[in-house]
Design a protein around this motif. Structure first.
Motif, PDB file in Angstrom:
ATOM      1  N   GLU A  88      10.910 -64.726  20.694  1.00  0.00           N
ATOM      2  CA  GLU A  88      11.497 -64.410  22.002  1.00  0.00           C
ATOM      3  C   GLU A  88      10.573 -63.519  22.823  1.00  0.00           C
ATOM      4  O   GLU A  88      10.455 -63.673  24.035  1.00  0.00           O
ATOM      5  CB  GLU A  88      12.861 -63.737  21.818  1.00  0.00           C
ATOM      6  N   LEU A  89       9.906 -62.583  22.153  1.00  0.00           N
ATOM      7  CA  LEU A  89       8.960 -61.696  22.834  1.00  0.00           C
ATOM      8  C   LEU A  89       7.865 -62.498  23.523  1.00  0.00           C
ATOM      9  O   LEU A  89       7.482 -62.212  24.659  1.00  0.00           O
ATOM     10  CB  LEU A  89       8.298 -60.764  21.817  1.00  0.00           C
ATOM     11  N   LEU A  90       7.348 -63.512  22.815  1.00  0.00           N
ATOM     12  CA  LEU A  90       6.284 -64.335  23.386  1.00  0.00           C
ATOM     13  C   LEU A  90       6.780 -65.077  24.620  1.00  0.00           C
ATOM     14  O   LEU A  90       6.077 -65.191  25.614  1.00  0.00           O
ATOM     15  CB  LEU A  90       5.762 -65.333  22.351  1.00  0.00           C
ATOM     16  N   PHE A  91       8.038 -65.556  24.542  1.00  0.00           N
ATOM     17  CA  PHE A  91       8.597 -66.288  25.679  1.00  0.00           C
ATOM     18  C   PHE A  91       8.812 -65.380  26.885  1.00  0.00           C
ATOM     19  O   PHE A  91       8.723 -65.829  28.022  1.00  0.00           O
ATOM     20  CB  PHE A  91       9.919 -66.972  25.295  1.00  0.00           C
ATOM     21  N   SER A  92       9.119 -64.099  26.656  1.00  0.00           N
ATOM     22  CA  SER A  92       9.341 -63.235  27.816  1.00  0.00           C
ATOM     23  C   SER A  92       8.050 -62.608  28.316  1.00  0.00           C
ATOM     24  O   SER A  92       7.947 -62.225  29.465  1.00  0.00           O
ATOM     25  CB  SER A  92      10.396 -62.166  27.516  1.00  0.00           C
ATOM     26  N   GLU A  93       7.035 -62.544  27.468  1.00  0.00           N
ATOM     27  CA  GLU A  93       5.784 -61.921  27.905  1.00  0.00           C
ATOM     28  C   GLU A  93       4.931 -62.862  28.754  1.00  0.00           C
ATOM     29  O   GLU A  93       4.394 -62.477  29.782  1.00  0.00           O
ATOM     30  CB  GLU A  93       4.983 -61.447  26.686  1.00  0.00           C
ATOM     31  N   GLY A  94       4.815 -64.123  28.314  1.00  0.00           N
ATOM     32  CA  GLY A  94       4.042 -65.088  29.100  1.00  0.00           C
ATOM     33  C   GLY A  94       4.959 -65.812  30.068  1.00  0.00           C
ATOM     34  O   GLY A  94       6.144 -65.508  30.146  1.00  0.00           O
ATOM     35  N   ASN A  95       4.399 -66.755  30.801  1.00  0.00           N
ATOM     36  CA  ASN A  95       5.244 -67.587  31.671  1.00  0.00           C
ATOM     37  C   ASN A  95       5.318 -68.972  31.038  1.00  0.00           C
ATOM     38  O   ASN A  95       4.472 -69.811  31.289  1.00  0.00           O
ATOM     39  CB  ASN A  95       4.650 -67.657  33.071  1.00  0.00           C
ATOM     40  N   HIS A  96       6.309 -69.148  30.178  1.00  0.00           N
ATOM     41  CA  HIS A  96       6.407 -70.394  29.414  1.00  0.00           C
ATOM     42  C   HIS A  96       7.411 -71.330  30.074  1.00  0.00           C
ATOM     43  O   HIS A  96       8.579 -71.372  29.717  1.00  0.00           O
ATOM     44  CB  HIS A  96       6.763 -70.089  27.962  1.00  0.00           C
ATOM     45  N   ASN A  97       6.906 -72.031  31.074  1.00  0.00           N
ATOM     46  CA  ASN A  97       7.746 -72.923  31.861  1.00  0.00           C
ATOM     47  C   ASN A  97       7.684 -74.324  31.245  1.00  0.00           C
ATOM     48  O   ASN A  97       6.956 -75.187  31.728  1.00  0.00           O
ATOM     49  CB  ASN A  97       7.227 -72.915  33.299  1.00  0.00           C
ATOM     50  N   CYS A  98       8.454 -74.531  30.186  1.00  0.00           N
ATOM     51  CA  CYS A  98       8.415 -75.824  29.482  1.00  0.00           C
ATOM     52  C   CYS A  98       8.580 -77.038  30.408  1.00  0.00           C
ATOM     53  O   CYS A  98       7.859 -78.017  30.248  1.00  0.00           O
ATOM     54  CB  CYS A  98       9.448 -75.863  28.377  1.00  0.00           C
ATOM     55  N   PRO A  99       9.523 -77.002  31.371  1.00  0.00           N
ATOM     56  CA  PRO A  99       9.704 -78.197  32.191  1.00  0.00           C
ATOM     57  C   PRO A  99       8.440 -78.630  32.938  1.00  0.00           C
ATOM     58  O   PRO A  99       8.291 -79.796  33.273  1.00  0.00           O
ATOM     59  CB  PRO A  99      10.792 -77.786  33.194  1.00  0.00           C
ATOM     60  N   SER A 100       7.516 -77.686  33.219  1.00  0.00           N
ATOM     61  CA  SER A 100       6.337 -78.067  34.004  1.00  0.00           C
ATOM     62  C   SER A 100       5.065 -78.059  33.167  1.00  0.00           C
ATOM     63  O   SER A 100       3.971 -78.110  33.710  1.00  0.00           O
ATOM     64  CB  SER A 100       6.175 -77.136  35.200  1.00  0.00           C
ATOM     65  N   CYS A 101       5.194 -77.975  31.830  1.00  0.00           N
ATOM     66  CA  CYS A 101       4.000 -77.808  30.992  1.00  0.00           C
ATOM     67  C   CYS A 101       3.553 -79.130  30.369  1.00  0.00           C
ATOM     68  O   CYS A 101       4.361 -79.880  29.828  1.00  0.00           O
ATOM     69  CB  CYS A 101       4.278 -76.777  29.900  1.00  0.00           C
ATOM     70  N   GLU A 102       2.232 -79.371  30.450  1.00  0.00           N
ATOM     71  CA  GLU A 102       1.635 -80.586  29.889  1.00  0.00           C
ATOM     72  C   GLU A 102       1.834 -80.649  28.382  1.00  0.00           C
ATOM     73  O   GLU A 102       1.841 -81.719  27.790  1.00  0.00           O
ATOM     74  CB  GLU A 102       0.122 -80.626  30.147  1.00  0.00           C
ATOM     75  N   LYS A 103       1.951 -79.467  27.748  1.00  0.00           N
ATOM     76  CA  LYS A 103       1.982 -79.407  26.291  1.00  0.00           C
ATOM     77  C   LYS A 103       3.404 -79.617  25.744  1.00  0.00           C
ATOM     78  O   LYS A 103       3.581 -79.758  24.535  1.00  0.00           O
ATOM     79  CB  LYS A 103       1.430 -78.036  25.866  1.00  0.00           C
ATOM     80  N   SER A 104       4.382 -79.613  26.623  1.00  0.00           N
ATOM     81  CA  SER A 104       5.766 -79.725  26.180  1.00  0.00           C
ATOM     82  C   SER A 104       5.961 -80.929  25.257  1.00  0.00           C
ATOM     83  O   SER A 104       5.518 -82.026  25.564  1.00  0.00           O
ATOM     84  CB  SER A 104       6.686 -79.865  27.397  1.00  0.00           C
ATOM     85  N   GLY A 105       6.600 -80.683  24.120  1.00  0.00           N
ATOM     86  CA  GLY A 105       6.809 -81.750  23.140  1.00  0.00           C
ATOM     87  C   GLY A 105       5.728 -81.754  22.075  1.00  0.00           C
ATOM     88  O   GLY A 105       5.934 -82.265  20.985  1.00  0.00           O
ATOM     89  N   ARG A 106       4.547 -81.168  22.430  1.00  0.00           N
ATOM     90  CA  ARG A 106       3.487 -81.037  21.429  1.00  0.00           C
ATOM     91  C   ARG A 106       3.171 -79.558  21.212  1.00  0.00           C
ATOM     92  O   ARG A 106       2.170 -79.203  20.616  1.00  0.00           O
ATOM     93  CB  ARG A 106       2.178 -81.714  21.881  1.00  0.00           C
ATOM     94  N   CYS A 107       4.014 -78.699  21.761  1.00  0.00           N
ATOM     95  CA  CYS A 107       3.737 -77.261  21.763  1.00  0.00           C
ATOM     96  C   CYS A 107       4.347 -76.607  20.527  1.00  0.00           C
ATOM     97  O   CYS A 107       5.532 -76.747  20.256  1.00  0.00           O
ATOM     98  CB  CYS A 107       4.323 -76.647  23.024  1.00  0.00           C
ATOM     99  N   GLU A 108       3.515 -75.887  19.785  1.00  0.00           N
ATOM    100  CA  GLU A 108       4.007 -75.255  18.558  1.00  0.00           C
ATOM    101  C   GLU A 108       4.952 -74.096  18.861  1.00  0.00           C
ATOM    102  O   GLU A 108       5.897 -73.852  18.119  1.00  0.00           O
ATOM    103  CB  GLU A 108       2.826 -74.779  17.698  1.00  0.00           C
ATOM    104  N   LEU A 109       4.687 -73.384  19.966  1.00  0.00           N
ATOM    105  CA  LEU A 109       5.580 -72.273  20.323  1.00  0.00           C
ATOM    106  C   LEU A 109       6.979 -72.810  20.636  1.00  0.00           C
ATOM    107  O   LEU A 109       7.976 -72.288  20.156  1.00  0.00           O
ATOM    108  CB  LEU A 109       5.019 -71.497  21.528  1.00  0.00           C
ATOM    109  N   GLN A 110       7.012 -73.884  21.420  1.00  0.00           N
ATOM    110  CA  GLN A 110       8.289 -74.510  21.775  1.00  0.00           C
ATOM    111  C   GLN A 110       9.009 -74.989  20.514  1.00  0.00           C
ATOM    112  O   GLN A 110      10.191 -74.698  20.305  1.00  0.00           O
ATOM    113  CB  GLN A 110       8.009 -75.685  22.707  1.00  0.00           C
ATOM    114  N   ALA A 111       8.256 -75.700  19.658  1.00  0.00           N
ATOM    115  CA  ALA A 111       8.844 -76.250  18.434  1.00  0.00           C
ATOM    116  C   ALA A 111       9.349 -75.129  17.525  1.00  0.00           C
ATOM    117  O   ALA A 111      10.392 -75.257  16.877  1.00  0.00           O
ATOM    118  CB  ALA A 111       7.816 -77.109  17.710  1.00  0.00           C
ATOM    119  N   THR A 112       8.620 -74.017  17.496  1.00  0.00           N
ATOM    120  CA  THR A 112       9.028 -72.878  16.674  1.00  0.00           C
ATOM    121  C   THR A 112      10.274 -72.230  17.264  1.00  0.00           C
ATOM    122  O   THR A 112      11.159 -71.787  16.536  1.00  0.00           O
ATOM    123  CB  THR A 112       7.871 -71.864  16.560  1.00  0.00           C
ATOM    124  N   GLY A 113      10.346 -72.195  18.599  1.00  0.00           N
ATOM    125  CA  GLY A 113      11.539 -71.680  19.272  1.00  0.00           C
ATOM    126  C   GLY A 113      12.783 -72.439  18.838  1.00  0.00           C
ATOM    127  O   GLY A 113      13.828 -71.856  18.569  1.00  0.00           O
TER     128      GLY A 113
END
Lengths: 235, 209
Positions: A88-113
């Motif tokens: 959660e800290l990582l998600f609030s520290e950076g700007n992790h805008n999954c809907p607009s990210c090229e990596k969405s679906g292949r992102c380890e941070l997202q998958a770990t979330g």
């Protein structure tokens, strides 16, 4: 040499020298991690793999197993919540805008979330501005998303000279990931793709790669990060 | 909110025909639910519609008041479950949300905008002044020769400096991430809550995009 340890009360025989994260995976216990790459020296930067070893909190990728170790991964509610808080800290520290990210679906941070069951961050979202670096011909650096795992810093090197291509400049809140554009321009397309795949978030973006896979057929939708970690074929 | 036009009548203030007592009693026996939209694209509200025929199985238990399925502008009475789409981007959003919170037992943030700000929050990394300048003063699509002003009026809600997630303004009970979450997820949550089960969003259903 083998040692006897327990993970969540389960008796396990493990090989001396193996780290906790590998031993756990071999025995069907998933420990999430964002910096550790199997077979490479551990970095110990992300701390997402925190577990309790004989009651003390430690990063599982950094600790080789030793005789009699009692490891708590999922049995202890406090450590489970601590790992979730780290994500959660990582998600609030950076700007992790999954809907607009090229990596969405292949992102380890997202998958770990997803694996730690994060719905929202308990910490305030900071929205710090970061400058995008597009000096290299082949790579975008989307600094909004960097989690400072240092995988790229340690594992991506110029093939001819062995020099590091990525580095971290500045200290504390001024830290930022940097790319040596000259060396990056020498990278082969395969190496660029490898660097982009190595990045656990959408920070290192291969300029030739877009939203290639349709929703539903993306890497971690086909097979979750947990299944991949526990499956020998995908390690 | 102050309305400079004192002659304005809002639709919920208009006189209505009293409801048939039998229908009224049947409605009152059900669980009232509602969904409102704040600063978002209404995609999550469409996901609410995407429950499709699955909502039929719940209709003898729930009474849907304000939502995308009805044309009710305000919730007529206290709701058991309130869904909210969109983040907080202006004073009207705050007012609407606070009123909704006061009138809902359980409040649920639906979608990326409600949960953390979402796409509208992309303006958070740019100072508000620059946003206004880009939109109204230096806008490449501005009508040529038109007077360049940043609109300001008592009737126009005041823009917040940053787009905020809902839980920074009121207490939120549950969160459904996704941009937008599927109709499957909304029906799962609704079905669980209506039937007295705990809120539970399994890993397989959790999505951030």
């Amino acid at each position: 040499m083998s040692v006897k340890i327990t993970i969540d009360g389960q008796q396990i025989n493990a090989r001396t020298g193996d780290n906790i994260i590998d031993v756990a995976a071999k025995n069907g216990v998933y420990i999430p991690s964002l910096c550790y790459v199997k077979g490479k020296p551990c970095l110990g930067t992300c701390r997402i793999c925190s577990v309790k070893v004989d009651g003390r909190v430690m990063a599982a990728c950094t600790i080789p197993v030793s005789e009699g170790m009692e490891i708590e991964v999922n049995d202890d509610a406090e450590i489970v919540d601590m790992r979730k808080a780290l994500v959660e800290l990582l998600f609030s520290e950076g700007n992790h805008n999954c809907p607009s990210c090229e990596k969405s679906g292949r992102c380890e941070l997202q998958a770990t979330g997803y694996e730690v069951g994060m719905m929202v961050s308990r910490f305030p979202y900071r929205f710090t501005p970061h400058v995008v670096d597009h000096a290299s011909k082949t790579i975008f650096l989307q600094r909004d998303r960097c989690i400072f795992c240092q995988r790229c810093v340690d594992m991506v090197r110029d093939e001819r000279t062995g020099k590091k291509i990525f580095s971290i400049k500045g200290r504390g809140t001024n830290s930022r990931i940097e790319i040596d554009a000259e060396l990056a321009n020498e990278m082969t397309p395969q190496q660029v793709r490898q660097a982009s795949d190595l990045c656990p978030v959408g920070c290192i973006i291969d300029k030739t790669q877009g939203y290639d896979d349709p929703i539903g057929k993306r890497k971690f939708e086909v097979k979750s990060i947990k299944e991949r970690a526990l499956d020998k074929e995908h390690r | 909110m102050s309305h400079t036009n004192k002659n304005k009548i809002l639709s919920h203030e208009l006189p209505t025909t009293p409801l048939d007592p039998e229908i009224k009693a049947a409605r009152e026996a059900k669980i009232p639910i509602a969904m409102i939209g704040l600063c978002g694209c209404w995609g999550c509200t469409l996901s609410f519609l995407d429950m499709d025929e699955r909502i039929l199985g719940l209709l003898d238990k729930v009474n849907i008041t304000r939502s995308s399925l009805t044309d009710v502008k305000r919730i007529p009475y206290r709701c058991a479950i309130g869904f909210v789409e969109g983040g907080i981007a202006n004073s009207e959003n705050i007012e609407t949300l606070e009123e909704f919170r006061e009138n809902c037992d359980i409040l649920i943030s639906v979608g990326a905008c409600a949960v953390w700000g979402g796409v509208p929050a992309m303006r958070n990394v740019v100072p508000l002044e620059e946003c206004f300048k880009e939109a109204y003063i230096d806008s490449p699509t501005a009508v040529e020769g038109a007077k360049k002003i940043i609109p300001f009026h008592d009737d126009i809600p005041v823009i917040t400096t940053k787009v905020m997630p809902l839980h920074e303004v009121v207490k939120i009970d549950y969160f459904i991430p996704g941009c937008p979450p599927d109709g499957d997820v909304i029906i799962k949550v609704l079905d669980d809550l209506v039937n007295g089960r705990e809120f539970d969003l399994p890993t397989s259903m959790n999505r951030y995009d």
